[in-house]
Design an enzyme around this catalytic site. Structure first.
Site, short mmCIF file in Angstrom:
data_model
loop_
_atom_site.label_atom_id
_atom_site.label_comp_id
_atom_site.label_asym_id
_atom_site.label_seq_id
_atom_site.Cartn_x
_atom_site.Cartn_y
_atom_site.Cartn_z
N LEU A 155 29.69 23.36 -20.73
CA LEU A 155 28.56 23.26 -21.82
C LEU A 155 27.88 22.01 -21.80
CD1 LEU A 155 30.75 24.45 -24.93
CD2 LEU A 155 29.38 25.72 -23.39
N ASP A 191 19.49 26.06 -16.89
CA ASP A 191 19.77 25.23 -15.80
C ASP A 191 19.32 26.06 -14.02
OD1 ASP A 191 21.13 23.20 -13.99
OD2 ASP A 191 23.20 24.20 -14.47
N ARG A 202 17.40 24.22 -8.09
CA ARG A 202 17.91 25.18 -6.93
C ARG A 202 16.89 26.41 -6.54
NH1 ARG A 202 23.76 25.68 -9.85
NH2 ARG A 202 22.58 24.43 -11.28
N TRP A 203 16.30 26.73 -7.67
CA TRP A 203 15.23 27.73 -7.58
C TRP A 203 14.06 27.15 -6.67
CZ3 TRP A 203 10.13 28.18 -8.16
CH2 TRP A 203 9.42 29.38 -8.10
N GLU A 256 22.04 12.43 -20.63
CA GLU A 256 22.62 12.08 -19.23
C GLU A 256 21.36 12.35 -18.11
OE1 GLU A 256 24.34 14.09 -21.46
OE2 GLU A 256 25.63 12.40 -22.04
N ASN A 257 20.13 13.03 -18.44
CA ASN A 257 19.10 13.16 -17.65
C ASN A 257 18.43 11.95 -17.09
OD1 ASN A 257 18.18 16.44 -18.67
ND2 ASN A 257 19.88 16.00 -17.26
N TRP A 258 18.73 10.98 -17.95
CA TRP A 258 17.88 9.61 -17.42
C TRP A 258 18.56 9.08 -16.11
CZ3 TRP A 258 13.62 8.87 -19.74
CH2 TRP A 258 13.49 9.00 -21.43
#
Length: 255
Positions: free
Chosen positions: A210, A35, A39-40, A82-84
């Site tokens: 998680l 993760d 943000r990076w 869920e990334n869809w």
């Protein structure tokens, strides 16, 4: 960095690792929720896509390090079900990086004895990606130095649902009775069947959840949370996580 309290060692992973015969500290199977790519990139005023690209470079480095250390299995959360919900252009960038990663690294996987495994419903991805994945799975199937499991279109609740459905089908077929179902039946029906029990689950970027990842497998794994963003997670960070694991008293509910 958020760590569970440690009970021994100097606290310096470099000096302590030099004194440890087994750099894995007894961990056979580790998993990472990678993760913080976005943000990076934001911190460095770069496009989000460059954060994901840097994240792929971190994957490449950590896989090499884990293999050198003697880790038997590593499971990486690459793309969740869920990334869809992310923006379409970001998904396109991620799928492009996946294609590139498989094509560019398959030779190194094979040369270094790494067996590729994919968990989740990867067959729902674009057909050319599915073809690349299945070719890589076939090519590395007999490698035994380390197993690299990539979670693609993966969600733990869906994994458990599919496991229950397969067990129910076996009961209906007459393979066994409902009251004969035990933990091993469930474990064997999960995507991670055949991997060692999960010892250590790492999450980067400071989030403390998680996120629907390896919920069954994490029942007795040690959890390690670090504020380090994934693109900055390197050998030293992995050493810190493994040292924290080695310093813990794993009781498995026994006392």
């Amino acid at each position: 960095m958020r760590l569970m309290p440690t009970k021994k060692g100097s606290g310096d992973p470099d000096s302590d690792m030099a004194q440890v015969a087994d750099p894995t500290h007894g961990a056979r199977h580790i998993a990472i929720i990678m993760d913080g790519n976005g943000r990076w990139a934001k911190k460095k005023h770069l496009p989000r896509a460059l954060g994901h690209k840097k994240g792929v470079e971190a994957v490449r480095d950590i896989v090499r390090v884990a293999g050198e250390m003697g880790i038997e299995a590593m499971t990486l959360y690459a793309f969740s079900s869920e990334n869809w919900n992310r923006p379409a252009d970001e998904i396109t960038d991620l799928m492009g990086l996946l294609r590139q990663y498989i094509q560019s690294d398959i030779d190194e996987f094979d040369e270094n004895g790494i067996r590729l495994k994919v968990i989740g419903n990867y067959k729902a991805l674009d057909s050319d990606i599915v073809q690349l994945i299945e070719g890589a799975l076939e090519r590395t199937a007999k490698n035994d130095r380390m197993t690299l499991a990539i979670a693609l279109n993966y969600g733990a609740q869906n994994e458990m649902l599919r496991a229950v459905q397969s067990i129910a089908a076996a009961v209906k077929k007459g393979d066994f009775e409902p009251d004969e179902i035990d933990v091993s039946h469930v474990s064997d029906a999960l995507d991670t069947a055949g991997l060692p029990p999960l010892d250590l689950l790492i999450r980067t970027s400071g989030e403390l959840r998680l996120s629907n990842f390896l919920l069954w497998q994490a029942a007795y794994s040690e959890l390690y949370f670090t504020d380090t963003l994934w693109p900055d997670f390197d050998k030293r960070e992995l050493q810190r996580a493994l040292k924290s694991f080695g310093d813990r008293d794993r009781r498995f509910g026994g006392r």
